[in-house]
Scaffold this motif. Structure first.
Motif, PDB file in Angstrom:
ATOM      1  N   ILE A   1       0.823  -1.208   0.000  1.00 23.16           N
ATOM      2  CA  ILE A   1       0.000   0.000   0.000  1.00 23.16           C
ATOM      3  C   ILE A   1       0.859   1.259   0.000  1.00 23.16           C
ATOM      4  O   ILE A   1       0.433   2.305   0.471  1.00 23.16           O
ATOM      5  CB  ILE A   1      -0.982   0.009   1.185  1.00 23.16           C
ATOM      6  CG1 ILE A   1      -0.237   0.031   2.496  1.00 23.16           C
ATOM      7  CG2 ILE A   1      -1.931  -1.138   1.134  1.00 23.16           C
ATOM      8  CD1 ILE A   1      -1.123   0.389   3.651  1.00 23.16           C
ATOM      9  N   ARG A   2       2.044   1.168  -0.561  1.00 23.60           N
ATOM     10  CA  ARG A   2       2.973   2.294  -0.546  1.00 23.60           C
ATOM     11  C   ARG A   2       2.427   3.510  -1.279  1.00 23.60           C
ATOM     12  O   ARG A   2       2.710   4.631  -0.896  1.00 23.60           O
ATOM     13  CB  ARG A   2       4.314   1.874  -1.133  1.00 23.60           C
ATOM     14  CG  ARG A   2       4.246   1.611  -2.620  1.00 23.60           C
ATOM     15  CD  ARG A   2       5.539   1.075  -3.183  1.00 23.60           C
ATOM     16  NE  ARG A   2       5.458   0.937  -4.614  1.00 23.60           N
ATOM     17  CZ  ARG A   2       4.911  -0.084  -5.241  1.00 23.60           C
ATOM     18  NH1 ARG A   2       4.383  -1.068  -4.547  1.00 23.60           N
ATOM     19  NH2 ARG A   2       4.889  -0.132  -6.553  1.00 23.60           N
ATOM     20  N   PHE A   3       1.638   3.301  -2.337  1.00 16.92           N
ATOM     21  CA  PHE A   3       1.113   4.442  -3.087  1.00 16.92           C
ATOM     22  C   PHE A   3       0.128   5.232  -2.237  1.00 16.92           C
ATOM     23  O   PHE A   3       0.198   6.459  -2.154  1.00 16.92           O
ATOM     24  CB  PHE A   3       0.451   3.963  -4.387  1.00 16.92           C
ATOM     25  CG  PHE A   3       0.081   5.088  -5.298  1.00 16.92           C
ATOM     26  CD1 PHE A   3       1.047   5.693  -6.085  1.00 16.92           C
ATOM     27  CD2 PHE A   3      -1.219   5.544  -5.366  1.00 16.92           C
ATOM     28  CE1 PHE A   3       0.716   6.740  -6.920  1.00 16.92           C
ATOM     29  CE2 PHE A   3      -1.561   6.594  -6.193  1.00 16.92           C
ATOM     30  CZ  PHE A   3      -0.588   7.190  -6.974  1.00 16.92           C
ATOM     31  N   PHE A   4      -0.790   4.541  -1.583  1.00 18.48           N
ATOM     32  CA  PHE A   4      -1.755   5.204  -0.702  1.00 18.48           C
ATOM     33  C   PHE A   4      -1.043   5.909   0.453  1.00 18.48           C
ATOM     34  O   PHE A   4      -1.309   7.074   0.748  1.00 18.48           O
ATOM     35  CB  PHE A   4      -2.759   4.180  -0.163  1.00 18.48           C
ATOM     36  CG  PHE A   4      -3.610   4.699   0.949  1.00 18.48           C
ATOM     37  CD1 PHE A   4      -4.646   5.581   0.694  1.00 18.48           C
ATOM     38  CD2 PHE A   4      -3.353   4.325   2.263  1.00 18.48           C
ATOM     39  CE1 PHE A   4      -5.425   6.074   1.724  1.00 18.48           C
ATOM     40  CE2 PHE A   4      -4.125   4.814   3.294  1.00 18.48           C
ATOM     41  CZ  PHE A   4      -5.164   5.690   3.030  1.00 18.48           C
ATOM     42  N   ALA A   5      -0.144   5.194   1.117  1.00 18.08           N
ATOM     43  CA  ALA A   5       0.553   5.772   2.266  1.00 18.08           C
ATOM     44  C   ALA A   5       1.414   6.960   1.857  1.00 18.08           C
ATOM     45  O   ALA A   5       1.506   7.949   2.592  1.00 18.08           O
ATOM     46  CB  ALA A   5       1.408   4.700   2.953  1.00 18.08           C
ATOM     47  N   GLY A   6       2.040   6.894   0.698  1.00 18.42           N
ATOM     48  CA  GLY A   6       2.856   8.008   0.224  1.00 18.42           C
ATOM     49  C   GLY A   6       2.011   9.243  -0.075  1.00 18.42           C
ATOM     50  O   GLY A   6       2.379  10.361   0.290  1.00 18.42           O
ATOM     51  N   CYS A   7       0.866   9.038  -0.721  1.00 13.83           N
ATOM     52  CA  CYS A   7      -0.028  10.175  -1.013  1.00 13.83           C
ATOM     53  C   CYS A   7      -0.546  10.812   0.268  1.00 13.83           C
ATOM     54  O   CYS A   7      -0.576  12.041   0.399  1.00 13.83           O
ATOM     55  CB  CYS A   7      -1.200   9.707  -1.867  1.00 13.83           C
ATOM     56  SG  CYS A   7      -0.761   9.310  -3.556  1.00 13.83           S
ATOM     57  N   VAL A   8      -0.940   9.991   1.234  1.00 11.83           N
ATOM     58  CA  VAL A   8      -1.467  10.520   2.492  1.00 11.83           C
ATOM     59  C   VAL A   8      -0.367  11.224   3.281  1.00 11.83           C
ATOM     60  O   VAL A   8      -0.609  12.268   3.905  1.00 11.83           O
ATOM     61  CB  VAL A   8      -2.135   9.403   3.314  1.00 11.83           C
ATOM     62  CG1 VAL A   8      -2.542   9.894   4.685  1.00 11.83           C
ATOM     63  CG2 VAL A   8      -3.350   8.861   2.576  1.00 11.83           C
ATOM     64  N   ALA A   9       0.849  10.699   3.254  1.00  8.67           N
ATOM     65  CA  ALA A   9       1.953  11.347   3.974  1.00  8.67           C
ATOM     66  C   ALA A   9       2.256  12.720   3.394  1.00  8.67           C
ATOM     67  O   ALA A   9       2.480  13.684   4.146  1.00  8.67           O
ATOM     68  CB  ALA A   9       3.202  10.466   3.937  1.00  8.67           C
ATOM     69  N   VAL A  10       2.263  12.842   2.074  1.00  4.49           N
ATOM     70  CA  VAL A  10       2.499  14.147   1.450  1.00  4.49           C
ATOM     71  C   VAL A  10       1.354  15.100   1.801  1.00  4.49           C
ATOM     72  O   VAL A  10       1.580  16.260   2.168  1.00  4.49           O
ATOM     73  CB  VAL A  10       2.649  14.008  -0.086  1.00  4.49           C
ATOM     74  CG1 VAL A  10       2.654  15.368  -0.758  1.00  4.49           C
ATOM     75  CG2 VAL A  10       3.915  13.249  -0.420  1.00  4.49           C
ATOM     76  N   PHE A  11       0.116  14.618   1.724  1.00  5.65           N
ATOM     77  CA  PHE A  11      -1.044  15.449   2.059  1.00  5.65           C
ATOM     78  C   PHE A  11      -0.989  15.921   3.510  1.00  5.65           C
ATOM     79  O   PHE A  11      -1.223  17.102   3.797  1.00  5.65           O
ATOM     80  CB  PHE A  11      -2.334  14.664   1.792  1.00  5.65           C
ATOM     81  CG  PHE A  11      -3.564  15.389   2.224  1.00  5.65           C
ATOM     82  CD1 PHE A  11      -4.027  16.477   1.506  1.00  5.65           C
ATOM     83  CD2 PHE A  11      -4.258  14.988   3.350  1.00  5.65           C
ATOM     84  CE1 PHE A  11      -5.166  17.159   1.912  1.00  5.65           C
ATOM     85  CE2 PHE A  11      -5.387  15.655   3.764  1.00  5.65           C
ATOM     86  CZ  PHE A  11      -5.846  16.744   3.041  1.00  5.65           C
ATOM     87  N   LEU A  12      -0.677  15.020   4.437  1.00  4.91           N
ATOM     88  CA  LEU A  12      -0.622  15.404   5.851  1.00  4.91           C
ATOM     89  C   LEU A  12       0.542  16.351   6.132  1.00  4.91           C
ATOM     90  O   LEU A  12       0.441  17.224   6.996  1.00  4.91           O
ATOM     91  CB  LEU A  12      -0.522  14.168   6.740  1.00  4.91           C
ATOM     92  CG  LEU A  12      -1.791  13.329   6.835  1.00  4.91           C
ATOM     93  CD1 LEU A  12      -1.530  12.089   7.668  1.00  4.91           C
ATOM     94  CD2 LEU A  12      -2.936  14.131   7.403  1.00  4.91           C
ATOM     95  N   GLY A  13       1.648  16.176   5.427  1.00  2.59           N
ATOM     96  CA  GLY A  13       2.768  17.097   5.595  1.00  2.59           C
ATOM     97  C   GLY A  13       2.398  18.508   5.191  1.00  2.59           C
ATOM     98  O   GLY A  13       2.727  19.479   5.881  1.00  2.59           O
TER      99      GLY A  13
END
Length: 160
Positions: free
Chosen positions: A90-102
């Motif tokens: 699930i790296r794509f989902f987690a990466g998108c959410v991490a950028v959004f939360l940052g």
């Protein structure tokens, strides 16, 4: 007796060497550095809204009304880091959410932990997006045929 047939390490592997090798193998099968940066991004995002500094009799408090929002963002980044390490699919989902939360932490959490948390979360999220599993099957050169590689096998040439 010569040293030609002797193993490279005569004493065998110690527990530390084996653990280090196993960790390296585990680390290379997932976006480890992306997860580490996302985990490190949570620290300034959670810490600075609850930060109190005492200079003699003067107390400086950085706490804001958005302290709960900072806590939620930081804890979500910690969970995302764990997901990157233990569920790399699930790296794509987690990466998108991490950028959004940052980016979301900029207005909520004292400029995203004074830009440190935002930069770490964005970098870790982008590393997670860019990471891909290693292909274990080597690619044959364009001119090679299946018969040429089979004929190069010494067991098949002799017919054994």
């Amino acid at each position: 007796m010569t040293s030609a047939g002797a193993p490279a390490y005569a004493h065998g592997d110690s527990g530390f060497t084996r653990a280090r090798r196993d960790f390296r193998t585990w680390r290379r099968t997932r976006p480890f550095w992306a997860g580490l940066l996302v985990l490190l991004a949570a620290a300034p995002i959670i810490y600075f809204p609850y930060f109190n500094l005492s200079l003699g009799g003067l107390s400086v408090a950085m706490s804001t009304m958005a302290g709960a929002g900072s806590l939620v963002i930081g804890l979500t980044l910690i969970v995302l880091a764990g997901l990157l390490w233990f569920q790399p699919i699930i790296r794509f989902f987690a990466g998108c959410v991490a950028v959004f939360l940052g980016v979301l932490s900029l207005p909520i959490s004292n400029f995203g932990g004074f830009f440190v948390g935002t930069l770490l979360a964005a970098t870790g999220g982008l590393l997670a997006l860019a990471w891909g599993p290693v292909d274990v099957h080597p690619v044959e050169p364009p001119g090679a045929t299946e018969g040429a590689s089979a004929a190069a096998d010494p067991e098949e040439r002799t017919g054994e």
